[in-house]
Design a protein around this motif. Structure first.
Motif, short mmCIF file in Angstrom:
data_model
loop_
_atom_site.label_atom_id
_atom_site.label_comp_id
_atom_site.label_asym_id
_atom_site.label_seq_id
_atom_site.Cartn_x
_atom_site.Cartn_y
_atom_site.Cartn_z
N UNK A 86 0.91 -1.19 0.04
CA UNK A 86 -0.08 0.02 -0.07
C UNK A 86 0.94 1.30 -0.02
N UNK A 87 0.56 2.15 -0.76
CA UNK A 87 1.21 3.49 -1.02
C UNK A 87 0.54 4.32 -0.36
N UNK A 88 1.15 5.14 0.79
CA UNK A 88 0.40 6.29 1.39
C UNK A 88 1.44 7.57 1.56
N UNK A 89 0.55 8.52 1.59
CA UNK A 89 1.58 9.73 1.72
C UNK A 89 2.58 9.75 2.55
N UNK A 90 3.74 9.84 2.26
CA UNK A 90 4.81 10.17 3.30
C UNK A 90 4.56 11.23 4.03
N UNK A 91 4.53 11.01 5.37
CA UNK A 91 4.32 12.04 6.49
C UNK A 91 5.15 11.95 7.72
N UNK A 92 4.85 12.74 8.78
CA UNK A 92 5.86 12.69 9.90
C UNK A 92 5.62 11.19 10.49
N UNK A 128 15.60 14.81 8.37
CA UNK A 128 14.65 13.71 8.10
C UNK A 128 13.07 14.10 8.40
N UNK A 129 12.88 14.31 9.65
CA UNK A 129 11.62 14.91 10.12
C UNK A 129 11.10 16.11 9.18
N UNK A 130 11.88 17.00 8.95
CA UNK A 130 11.43 18.05 8.12
C UNK A 130 11.16 17.67 6.61
N UNK A 131 12.01 16.81 6.30
CA UNK A 131 11.49 16.41 4.79
C UNK A 131 10.20 15.64 4.76
N UNK A 132 9.87 14.70 5.69
CA UNK A 132 8.82 13.87 5.73
C UNK A 132 7.46 14.67 6.06
N UNK A 133 7.69 15.93 6.77
CA UNK A 133 6.63 16.75 7.41
C UNK A 133 6.37 17.70 6.13
N UNK A 134 7.19 17.69 5.22
CA UNK A 134 6.94 18.79 4.06
C UNK A 134 6.49 18.03 2.77
N UNK A 135 6.34 16.77 2.79
CA UNK A 135 5.74 16.08 1.52
C UNK A 135 4.42 16.50 1.25
N UNK A 136 3.65 16.53 2.10
CA UNK A 136 2.18 16.70 1.92
C UNK A 136 1.95 18.12 1.38
N UNK A 137 2.92 19.26 1.39
CA UNK A 137 2.96 20.58 1.01
C UNK A 137 3.51 20.56 -0.60
N UNK A 138 4.28 19.68 -0.87
CA UNK A 138 4.71 19.71 -2.31
C UNK A 138 3.85 19.63 -3.41
N UNK A 166 5.47 12.19 -2.92
CA UNK A 166 6.06 11.25 -2.20
C UNK A 166 5.45 10.23 -1.44
N UNK A 167 5.61 8.96 -1.89
CA UNK A 167 4.59 8.06 -0.82
C UNK A 167 5.71 7.00 -0.15
N UNK A 168 4.95 6.55 0.75
CA UNK A 168 5.72 5.32 1.59
C UNK A 168 5.01 4.15 1.33
N UNK A 169 5.96 3.40 1.07
CA UNK A 169 5.61 1.81 0.77
C UNK A 169 5.39 1.29 2.12
N UNK A 170 4.08 0.72 2.25
CA UNK A 170 3.94 -0.50 3.39
C UNK A 170 3.41 -1.43 2.90
#
Length: 189
Positions: A19-25, A55-65, A70-74
């Motif tokens: 499942x690909x989900x939005x990369x986030x905090x 890393x925290x800043x990167x993950x937190x900012x992905x929803x704003x791009x 950018x998606x996390x693979x689960x």
């Protein structure tokens, strides 16, 4: 004409095993750990180690791009983080974009998770974003990744000679691309 709103939507894409989900905090700890892994760094050609705050800043900012996805693979069913991927460098005029993927540990390779994640993302890129071409760079020594990309319709389009200097050795990078029609043929769509 491509649909840039599809990049702003940050969808969840579900396959049989991933499942690909939005990369986030919520992914910071796993994303950071992956970025520290020496083999992952070698496969991605990443010389610099990032800090936890970065890393925290990167993950937190992905929803704003608004111009990339950018998606996390689960992995199903436990929703375990196994890596991340991105559709980026979108060129609306030419209907193209770059792709990257990184599995978070070698234990996840060889199980078909990267192939399934790549196919899910390509289907979204061609159907929803309406791209014509997706391209990537992969180091020539990464034969497993090259085989996965080929199975998804990518073809080698060029070579960047001595593009990576890693531990005193130089390595070529291959440019691979897939056109919408080639992807549909390999995916049986």
């Amino acid at each position: 004409m491509i649909d840039l709103s599809a990049l702003r939507e940050k969808p969840t894409l579900t396959g049989e095993r991933v499942r690909l989900v939005p990369l986030s905090e919520e992914h910071v700890d796993d994303f950071y750990a992956s970025a520290q892994d020496d083999e992952i760094r070698r496969l991605t050609g990443t010389h610099r180690r990032i800090g936890y705050d970065e890393a925290a800043e990167w993950c937190a900012g992905r929803s704003e791009a608004p111009d990339r996805l950018d998606l996390a693979i689960t992995a199903h069913p436990e929703a375990r983080y196994v890596g991340e991927l991105a559709l980026m460098e979108v060129d609306p005029d030419n209907e193209t974009a770059a792709y990257r993927i990184s599995l978070s540990a070698i234990e996840f390779t060889g199980q078909g998770l990267g192939r399934e994640a790549t196919r899910l993302l390509l289907e979204y890129a061609f159907d929803r974003v309406r791209l014509h071409r997706v391209w990537l760079e992969v180091y020539a020594f990464n034969m497993r990744a090259i085989a996965v990309y080929r199975s998804c319709g990518f073809a080698v389009e060029g070579r960047l000679r001595d593009a990576l200097l890693w531990e005193g050795r130089r390595h070529d990078a291959l440019i691979m691309g897939v056109l919408e029609n080639d992807f549909r043929k390999t995916a049986g769509l």
